[in-house]
Design a protein around this motif. Structure first.
Motif, short mmCIF file in Angstrom:
data_model
loop_
_atom_site.label_atom_id
_atom_site.label_comp_id
_atom_site.label_asym_id
_atom_site.label_seq_id
_atom_site.Cartn_x
_atom_site.Cartn_y
_atom_site.Cartn_z
N ASP A 77 4.91 16.84 1.89
CA ASP A 77 4.47 16.52 3.25
C ASP A 77 3.33 15.51 3.23
N GLU A 78 2.42 15.68 2.28
CA GLU A 78 1.31 14.74 2.14
C GLU A 78 1.82 13.36 1.75
N LEU A 79 2.82 13.31 0.87
CA LEU A 79 3.40 12.04 0.46
C LEU A 79 4.04 11.33 1.63
N PHE A 80 4.78 12.08 2.47
CA PHE A 80 5.42 11.47 3.64
C PHE A 80 4.37 10.91 4.60
N THR A 81 3.23 11.57 4.72
CA THR A 81 2.15 11.08 5.57
C THR A 81 1.62 9.75 5.06
N ASN A 84 0.81 -1.22 0.00
CA ASN A 84 0.00 0.00 0.00
C ASN A 84 0.83 1.27 0.00
N VAL A 85 2.07 1.17 -0.47
CA VAL A 85 2.91 2.35 -0.53
C VAL A 85 2.36 3.30 -1.60
N VAL A 92 3.29 7.62 3.14
CA VAL A 92 4.36 6.63 3.33
C VAL A 92 4.37 6.14 4.77
N GLY A 93 4.19 7.07 5.74
CA GLY A 93 4.17 6.69 7.15
C GLY A 93 3.04 5.75 7.47
N LYS A 94 1.86 6.03 6.93
CA LYS A 94 0.71 5.16 7.17
C LYS A 94 0.96 3.76 6.62
#
Length: 248
Positions: free
Chosen positions: A118-122, A48-49, A124-126
Motif C-alpha cells: 500500500d505504501e508503494l502504491f502511494t 521519481n518512481v 507510485v501515485g505521487k
C-alpha cells in the motif's frame, strides 16, 4: 491396467494443457520485453518512481522464466507418462513440488507485507501525478503513453481529473481537461463536464476496484491451481511407483 492407462492419459492431457499455457506465457513475456508502448515501459519513464518498482518492471523476465518452466514441466509430464520413464516422472514431481512450495511462500509474503505494498502504491501515485503535471501536453512520449493507457482502461489520470490541473495541456487548452476525462464527448472539456454525474474515474481506482470485485475469482483460481498441482504430484508418484514395481 485399465486404471494405470487412465492415469497415463490424464497425465498426458493435463501436462499438454500446461505445455500450451507455457507457450502462451512465454509469448506474453517476450511481447512485454519488445513492446516499447507497454504499460511497464510507461511506468519506467515516470520520473521519481519508487526504487521498489524496478522489480515490477522486470515482470517480462519473470513471465519468460515462468513460461519456460511450464514448458519443461509439461514436457516432462507428457513424455514421462507416454514413455513410462521413472526419471522424468520423478523430476516432474520434484519441480512441481518446488513450485508449490514457492507459491505458498509467496502467498505468505504477500499477506505479511501487504502494508508495504500500500505504501508503494502511494509513492507510485505521487510520482505519476507529478509526471502528469510536469510533462503531459509537452512531452510527446509521455502524453502518448498516458493517452493510450487512459483510452484502453477508460479512465482519467492516475486518481482523477484533478491530476491534470497545472499541467502543460491544462494551461495551453484554457484550463480544460483531456477528452479521456470528458464523459459523452471526444473533445476537451471544462471542470463542470469533467466533474459531472458521469465522472470518469482514475486509472488506479479503476484497477483497484476491478481487483476487489474479482477477489473471490482470483482466490478460487489460486486454490484450483494448488489442487491441480497436488493431484499432478499424486498421479506422477502413483505412476512412478507402478512403473518401478513392474520393472522390478
Amino acid at each position: 491396467m485399465g486404471c494405470f492407462g487412465f492415469l497415463k492419459a490424464m497425465m498426458f492431457v493435463f501436462n499438454g494443457i500446461i505445455f500450451v499455457a507455457g507457450v502462451a506465457i512465454l509469448g506474453v513475456g517476450i511481447w512485454v520485453k519488445v513492446d516499447s508502448g507497454s504499460i511497464f515501459n510507461f511506468l519506467g519513464k515516470i520520473e521519481n518512481v519508487p526504487p521498489e518498482l524496478t522489480q515490477v518492471l522486470n515482470v517480462g523476465y519473470l513471465l519468460i522464466a515462468l513460461g519456460a518452466l511450464l514448458l519443461v514441466i509439461g514436457f516432462l509430464g507428457c513424455c514421462g507418462a507416454v514413455r513410462e520413464s521413472k526419471c522424468m516422472l520423478l523430476l516432474f514431481f520434484i519441480i512441481v513440488l518446488l513450485v508449490f512450495i514457492a507459491e505458498v511462500a509467496g502467498a505468505i509474503v504477500i499477506l505479511v507485507f501487504r502494508p508495504l505494498a500500500d505504501e508503494l502504491f502511494t509513492k507510485v501515485g505521487k510520482a505519476a501525478v507529478e509526471n502528469i503535471k510536469k510533462d503531459y501536453g509537452e512531452n510527446a512520449d509521455i502524453t502518448g503513453l498516458w493517452n493510450t493507457t487512459m483510452s484502453t482502461l477508460k479512465c482519467c489520470g492516475f486518481y482523477n481529473s484533478s491530476d491534470f490541473e497545472g499541467s502543460p495541456y491544462y494551461v495551453d487548452h484554457n484550463r480544460q481537461y483531456p477528452p479521456q476525462c470528458c464523459p459523452g464527448t471526444d473533445n476537451p472539456c471544462n471542470q463542470t463536464v469533467a466533474d459531472s454525474v458521469m465522472t470518469i474515474t482514475g486509472c488506479f481506482p479503476k484497477i483497484k476496484q476491478l481487483i476487489d470485485d474479482n477477489t473471490v475469482v482470483i482466490v478460487g483460481v489460486a486454490l484450483g491451481i494448488a489442487a491441480l498441482e497436488i493431484c499432478a504430484m499424486a498421479v506422477s508418484m502413483i505412476l512412478f511407483c507402478r512403473i518401478k514395481s513392474m520393472s522390478a
